[in-house]
Design a protein around this motif. Structure first.
Motif, PDB file in Angstrom:
ATOM      1  N   VAL A 168       4.630   6.187  -7.248  1.00  0.00           N
ATOM      2  CA  VAL A 168       3.975   5.121  -8.020  1.00  0.00           C
ATOM      3  C   VAL A 168       2.959   4.490  -7.081  1.00  0.00           C
ATOM      4  O   VAL A 168       3.316   4.032  -5.990  1.00  0.00           O
ATOM      5  N   SER A 169       1.686   4.499  -7.475  1.00  0.00           N
ATOM      6  CA  SER A 169       0.641   3.973  -6.582  1.00  0.00           C
ATOM      7  C   SER A 169      -0.236   2.989  -7.352  1.00  0.00           C
ATOM      8  O   SER A 169      -0.877   3.364  -8.337  1.00  0.00           O
ATOM      9  N   ILE A 170      -0.265   1.734  -6.913  1.00  0.00           N
ATOM     10  CA  ILE A 170      -0.997   0.714  -7.689  1.00  0.00           C
ATOM     11  C   ILE A 170      -1.800  -0.218  -6.774  1.00  0.00           C
ATOM     12  O   ILE A 170      -1.455  -0.431  -5.618  1.00  0.00           O
ATOM     13  N   ALA A 171      -2.851  -0.776  -7.355  1.00  0.00           N
ATOM     14  CA  ALA A 171      -3.630  -1.779  -6.621  1.00  0.00           C
ATOM     15  C   ALA A 171      -2.863  -3.098  -6.626  1.00  0.00           C
ATOM     16  O   ALA A 171      -2.322  -3.496  -7.659  1.00  0.00           O
ATOM     17  N   HIS A 172      -2.856  -3.765  -5.489  1.00  0.00           N
ATOM     18  CA  HIS A 172      -2.227  -5.088  -5.417  1.00  0.00           C
ATOM     19  C   HIS A 172      -3.096  -6.101  -6.181  1.00  0.00           C
ATOM     20  O   HIS A 172      -2.592  -6.881  -6.978  1.00  0.00           O
ATOM     21  N   ILE A 198       3.564   3.044  -3.425  1.00  0.00           N
ATOM     22  CA  ILE A 198       2.354   2.907  -2.596  1.00  0.00           C
ATOM     23  C   ILE A 198       1.517   1.758  -3.140  1.00  0.00           C
ATOM     24  O   ILE A 198       1.323   1.643  -4.354  1.00  0.00           O
ATOM     25  N   VAL A 199       1.020   0.917  -2.253  1.00  0.00           N
ATOM     26  CA  VAL A 199       0.144  -0.164  -2.693  1.00  0.00           C
ATOM     27  C   VAL A 199      -1.240   0.009  -2.071  1.00  0.00           C
ATOM     28  O   VAL A 199      -1.378   0.223  -0.860  1.00  0.00           O
ATOM     29  N   ASP A 200      -2.265  -0.069  -2.925  1.00  0.00           N
ATOM     30  CA  ASP A 200      -3.650  -0.116  -2.471  1.00  0.00           C
ATOM     31  C   ASP A 200      -3.961  -1.591  -2.220  1.00  0.00           C
ATOM     32  O   ASP A 200      -4.147  -2.367  -3.148  1.00  0.00           O
ATOM     33  N   GLY A 201      -4.024  -1.935  -0.941  1.00  0.00           N
ATOM     34  CA  GLY A 201      -4.204  -3.341  -0.568  1.00  0.00           C
ATOM     35  C   GLY A 201      -5.639  -3.702  -0.227  1.00  0.00           C
ATOM     36  O   GLY A 201      -5.885  -4.746   0.387  1.00  0.00           O
TER      37      GLY A 201
END
Ligand code: C6P
Length: 407
Positions: A168-172, A198-201
């Motif tokens: 699971v990969s998302i923008a913060h 996963i976080v796109d920070g």
């Protein structure tokens, strides 16, 4: 209750040489911070000091310059680690968020099969879409999207995350809607289903105190240039238990423990993932940027920028014939995307530039989101702690002027 230190904005602005210049005969009003932030003198000095006094390669030299460069480069790993509450060996230097996410998609992709799925959201930047699209094409896995509601928030009641979700990969924080996503809640859903989170920070780490342990993220990607550092330096944080098991994706000098004619073994983390001569001055200058941010205090930065965004929202909502995207208030920060009805965003940006105002116009590298929002492109004003309410007032007045031109 914790006291938040007030920022002295006039004093702070003097630290940024670029802000005092005129553009098209007008005072520069820089509202394109989500694309890249400006740099304080301290960061510029860190770069020049490296080249003037100890320019040398790292991890190779026995001589004094090389030792100093290596020490500073190692310290930069430590500084970044502390900033996000990680351990030094969990910090990999990359070029930017994009490279960090690509590295993950390649390395983690080895364990993905056609039975699996990868979950992202409708509000992702291309950097957090295409690497996963490509991974799914390579492996036959399914790419699924968490939808957004009318307000521009994630619909977490109906996520497509299930037992076959591996990533699971998302923008913060969305670079278009400004929405701050509830990452802890999503981490919980992902982990319950045994998926990696996963976080796109890229848009959060410059503004919000991000603690990787608190938000229970497995990997975090961000870019130095959006948080006062130079371009060409980015970060991939990964939990060491995962990084140790993962294979590198770039091969060459600096990442091995042994090489024979037939084979090679890898160095420990993080070196295993940092092949070749790294961006030494970039890492050192990023450490200096972090010192600057910490000196101001991330809570103070967050609070100031949130207030300024709320103020800007109020001013823009006072205009007629404007469409504003994303949540009106509350869970959002740092940026506002909008369209003046009947005027192309490129025309708006061009006329604002004549007033010395820098905003971004276009699809914001989020074309799937533009489709969901039923538009081709938007204008975006994005703020940092050196922007002021006076600048926001000038933006609002200038937008009225633009509307006048097109009447
Ligand atoms: N968004 C913007 O103007 P890089 O280019 O690798 O440093 O960052 C990519 C990236 C990834 N995720 C998000 C949420 C982002 O906002 C960005 C960069 C800039 O919105 C440039 S397109």
């Amino acid at each position: 209750m914790k006291q938040i230190k007030q920022l002295d904005i006039e004093k702070i602005r003097n630290d940024f040489p670029i802000l005092s210049q005129k553009v098209n005969g007008k005072n520069l009003i820089y509202l394109d911070n989500s694309a890249t932030s400006q740099k304080p003198q301290k960061v510029i000095d860190a770069i020049t000091e490296y080249y003037k006094s100890y320019n040398s390669n790292v991890h190779r030299a026995i001589h004094s310059l090389g030792e100093k460069a290596t020490l500073k480069f190692e310290e930069a790993h430590e500084k970044v680690a502390k900033f996000i509450n990680a351990e030094k060996e969990e910090i990999i230097f990359t070029r930017n968020t994009t490279e960090s996410l690509n590295l993950l998609a390649y390395s983690l992709g080895k364990n993905i099969t056609s039975k699996d799925n990868v979950v992202i959201t409708e509000m992702e930047h291309h950097s957090n879409i295409i690497p996963w699209q490509q991974l799914c094409k390579r492996t036959g896995a399914e790419l699924r999207y968490i939808k957004i509601d009318k307000e521009g928030k994630l619909d977490l009641k109906n996520t497509p995350i299930d037992n076959n979700t591996k990533i699971v990969s998302i923008a913060h924080v969305s670079n278009v809607l400004g929405t701050i996503n509830p990452v802890k809640e999503i981490a919980n859903i992902a982990h319950k289903n045994k998926a990696l989170f996963i976080v796109d920070g890229a848009q959060s780490v410059p503004h919000i105190k991000v603690d990787v342990k608190d938000i229970e993220v497995d990997f975090l990607a961000f870019s130095g240039h959006k948080m006062l550092g130079p371009t060409g330096i980015g970060v991939l944080y990964g939990k060491k238990e995962y990084l140790k098991k993962m294979n590198p994706v770039f091969f060459g000098g600096g990442m091995i423990s042994n090489v024979t004619k037939e084979d090679a073994q890898w160095a420990d983390i993080p070196n295993k993932f940092e092949a070749g001569t790294p961006n030494i001055e970039g890492a050192i200058a990023l450490a200096s940027a972090i010192e600057y941010l910490e000196n101001l205090g991330m809570d103070s930065i967050n609070s100031y920028v949130k207030d300024l965004t709320t103020y800007a929202m109020k001013k823009l909502l006072e205009l007629n014939n404007i469409t504003i995207y994303g949540p009106e208030n509350g869970d959002r920060t740092a940026l506002i995307s909008f369209n003046l009805i009947g005027i192309h965003p490129h025309d708006v940006a061009q006329l604002l530039d004549k007033e010395g105002i820098a905003v971004r116009a276009g699809h914001m590298c989020a074309k799937p989101l533009m489709q969901v929002m039923d538009t081709q492109s938007v204008c975006r004003a994005s703020f940092y702690f050196y922007n002021t309410k006076q600048e926001v007032d000038f933006l609002a007045d200038s937008l009225k002027k633009v509307q006048g031109v097109f009447k």
